[in-house]
Design a protein around this motif. Sequence first.
Motif, PDB file in Angstrom:
ATOM      1  N   LEU A 249       0.997  46.746  31.025  1.00  0.00           N
ATOM      2  CA  LEU A 249       0.194  45.723  31.239  1.00  0.00           C
ATOM      3  C   LEU A 249       0.735  44.321  30.702  1.00  0.00           C
ATOM      4  CD1 LEU A 249      -3.387  47.331  31.086  1.00  0.00           C
ATOM      5  CD2 LEU A 249      -1.542  47.321  33.148  1.00  0.00           C
ATOM      6  N   GLY A 250       1.920  44.503  29.849  1.00  0.00           N
ATOM      7  CA  GLY A 250       2.331  43.322  29.237  1.00  0.00           C
ATOM      8  C   GLY A 250       1.316  42.743  28.304  1.00  0.00           C
ATOM      9  N   LEU A 251       0.826  43.352  27.459  1.00  0.00           N
ATOM     10  CA  LEU A 251      -0.404  42.993  26.694  1.00  0.00           C
ATOM     11  C   LEU A 251       0.270  42.636  25.334  1.00  0.00           C
ATOM     12  CD1 LEU A 251      -3.133  45.769  26.954  1.00  0.00           C
ATOM     13  CD2 LEU A 251      -2.908  43.575  28.061  1.00  0.00           C
ATOM     14  N   VAL A 252      -0.102  41.783  24.322  1.00  0.00           N
ATOM     15  CA  VAL A 252       0.278  41.458  23.204  1.00  0.00           C
ATOM     16  C   VAL A 252      -0.101  42.564  22.087  1.00  0.00           C
ATOM     17  CG1 VAL A 252       0.361  39.640  21.321  1.00  0.00           C
ATOM     18  CG2 VAL A 252      -0.040  39.077  23.777  1.00  0.00           C
ATOM     19  N   ALA A 253       0.911  43.063  21.548  1.00  0.00           N
ATOM     20  CA  ALA A 253       0.693  44.156  20.384  1.00  0.00           C
ATOM     21  C   ALA A 253      -0.263  43.876  19.406  1.00  0.00           C
ATOM     22  CB  ALA A 253       2.225  44.391  19.823  1.00  0.00           C
ATOM     23  N   GLU A 254      -1.244  44.571  18.953  1.00  0.00           N
ATOM     24  CA  GLU A 254      -2.050  44.090  18.050  1.00  0.00           C
ATOM     25  C   GLU A 254      -1.361  43.665  16.703  1.00  0.00           C
ATOM     26  OE1 GLU A 254      -6.076  46.794  18.819  1.00  0.00           O
ATOM     27  OE2 GLU A 254      -4.236  47.680  18.101  1.00  0.00           O
ATOM     28  N   ASP A 255      -0.220  44.066  16.197  1.00  0.00           N
ATOM     29  CA  ASP A 255       0.852  43.724  15.114  1.00  0.00           C
ATOM     30  C   ASP A 255       0.717  42.531  15.254  1.00  0.00           C
ATOM     31  OD1 ASP A 255       0.517  46.346  14.630  1.00  0.00           O
ATOM     32  OD2 ASP A 255       2.688  46.738  15.085  1.00  0.00           O
ATOM     33  N   GLU A 256       0.924  41.839  16.320  1.00  0.00           N
ATOM     34  CA  GLU A 256       1.142  40.414  16.674  1.00  0.00           C
ATOM     35  C   GLU A 256       0.111  39.441  16.092  1.00  0.00           C
ATOM     36  OE1 GLU A 256       4.085  39.072  17.095  1.00  0.00           O
ATOM     37  OE2 GLU A 256       5.369  40.226  18.654  1.00  0.00           O
ATOM     38  N   PHE A 257      -0.950  40.041  16.410  1.00  0.00           N
ATOM     39  CA  PHE A 257      -2.342  39.297  15.947  1.00  0.00           C
ATOM     40  C   PHE A 257      -2.500  39.429  14.518  1.00  0.00           C
ATOM     41  CE2 PHE A 257      -3.879  40.450  20.199  1.00  0.00           C
ATOM     42  CZ  PHE A 257      -3.711  38.988  20.896  1.00  0.00           C
TER      43      PHE A 257
END
Length: 606
Positions: A249-257
Amino acid sequence: MSLALARKYRPKTFADVAVQSHVAATLKGAIALGRVAHAYLLCGPRGVGKTTLARVLAMALNCERRGDPSLGGEPCGECASCQRIWSGASSLDVVEIDAASNRGVDDARELRERAMYAPSGDDRYKVYIVDEAHMLTREAWNALLKILEEPPPRVVFVFATTEPQKIAQAAAPVLSRVQRFDFKRIGPADIRARLERVLREEHVEADADALAMIARAADGSMRDALSLTDQVLAMGEGAIGPERVRDALGLVAEDEFIALLDIVAEHRAGDVFGFVARLADAGIDFGQFLTGFGDILRALLAVTLGGTPPEVSERARDALEQRKQTFAAGDLLRMLSIATELEPRFRKSGQQQLLLEAMLVRFALLDRTVSLESVLRGLGGGTPGGDDEPSAGAQARRAAPSAPASLARKAERTPSDTPASDWRAVIRDADRAPSASASSTARTARDISPAPPRRTAEPASASPPASGGESVSSALAGAPDLNQVVERWDDVVAAMRAAGKSVAATALEHAVPAVVNARGDVTLALDEANPIYEQALESVKPELVSTLRRWFPGVQRLVVRAPEGAATPQPRLTDEMVRSERIAVLRRKDPVLDAAIDALDLDLAD
Ligand SMILES: [Zn+2]
């Protein structure tokens, strides 16, 4: 998997449409009692089951076992008629019309002629399902009104729409001739439960965190949730885990947040630009990123207050637990409030990267703003004017609530039955408390009048503009804080609109206060280079300054800044796109224009 999940698991009975049980139960009862209306209007966001329920209604009306008391108004789902309607195979008695592609008069006439035909059998009903009904022209509605005034026997119209207010504008008399149902947005928990059932049937194992990610991405639409699941299934074999969902889904990894939280917590404002550039390189959708970051802030707030965030993974929860001492709850509320208020403007902006960077830099500097305030607060006791009682500063210090205290007060004010979906409103409201303390402190430094609550309806009366002979110190104290101006921005826009400056108000929605200097000069940054907006703002500068002074008496001057072409990170829009976007915005903003376009049937948007 040859058949898409959304089709394969389309509900066959009213009972299957569990989330919209309030509507399903009413329709089922009407069929059991033989009291079916001639026309229904089903309203609600996309993907919540409007067309599905219309099909179930058509099945129930034409079921070969209709009237069987053991069914209680449900379709059997098994007979030839039920099967045919459910599968979408051509049925003489169920006509589906997509109004988005059938707007013209010819179709209305054809519709009327076709409605004159009786159902194919004496015991059958003819059901017209009109999807995207708000797209019908005025002429089409006129034709339909004539039918609805004298409805042919055993003909039922079901109108489905995401925008009922447009029908109210274009064809108000229709509304009194239909039975209206409002569908609920589907919550993540309901979507997760449905996905679990579907995947169990498909014999696919799925991790709870992975399902939660799909449910979040579906944003209230069951149809989207199922087709996103199709996408994830197409990406690989075996059990579904968070990694696979993120990749598919091309989601942003939680790690990035989490990494971003650390940048903000450690005041590394300079690192924001590299971080955002990396997102841009990865092709991340900034709008989705902003929503995701809001979710993480909300989860961290829950953890900070000793609660359990429901919608994050186990791993993210651990990471947040480790950081629960990093931010004061008040700071998280301020950040959430800023992010929430930015969102509508953000979606429309062609300068998303710039807006995102500006917001994150502000977040990274947020704590320092607060400590500067407390420094001023400390000075406030003695200095201004010299005629203040020495205790004023101390009073302000005592009066200014610490964040947890203001939250506790907030908790008293807000009964626990506040619906969870209103969290944005709660946050916006709660956020007033710490800001109120900040502004009241500023005021106390200027005069000793008791701090009026910021939520008063007549802000002008709160603190009268300093009259002539103002001292330097009062001018300094009067320069508002940038955050406060940003928080007030929607009110400023509303005030200008109320004053009849609607073009300027629209322009203001495309602008953010970027700088407030010590003299009280407010610099507005437009989010797109648009001569119309610039001109509109130039022409209302005096009114705008006096409007701003209602809240911020210290405002002196206004500067409008258009974005520089070089800084544009997004691909350039074509003139055509800009034009149609502008018309769409104008139509949304101005009901009169919208109605006029509809009445004249101008196809401006095309
Ligand atoms: Zn049947």
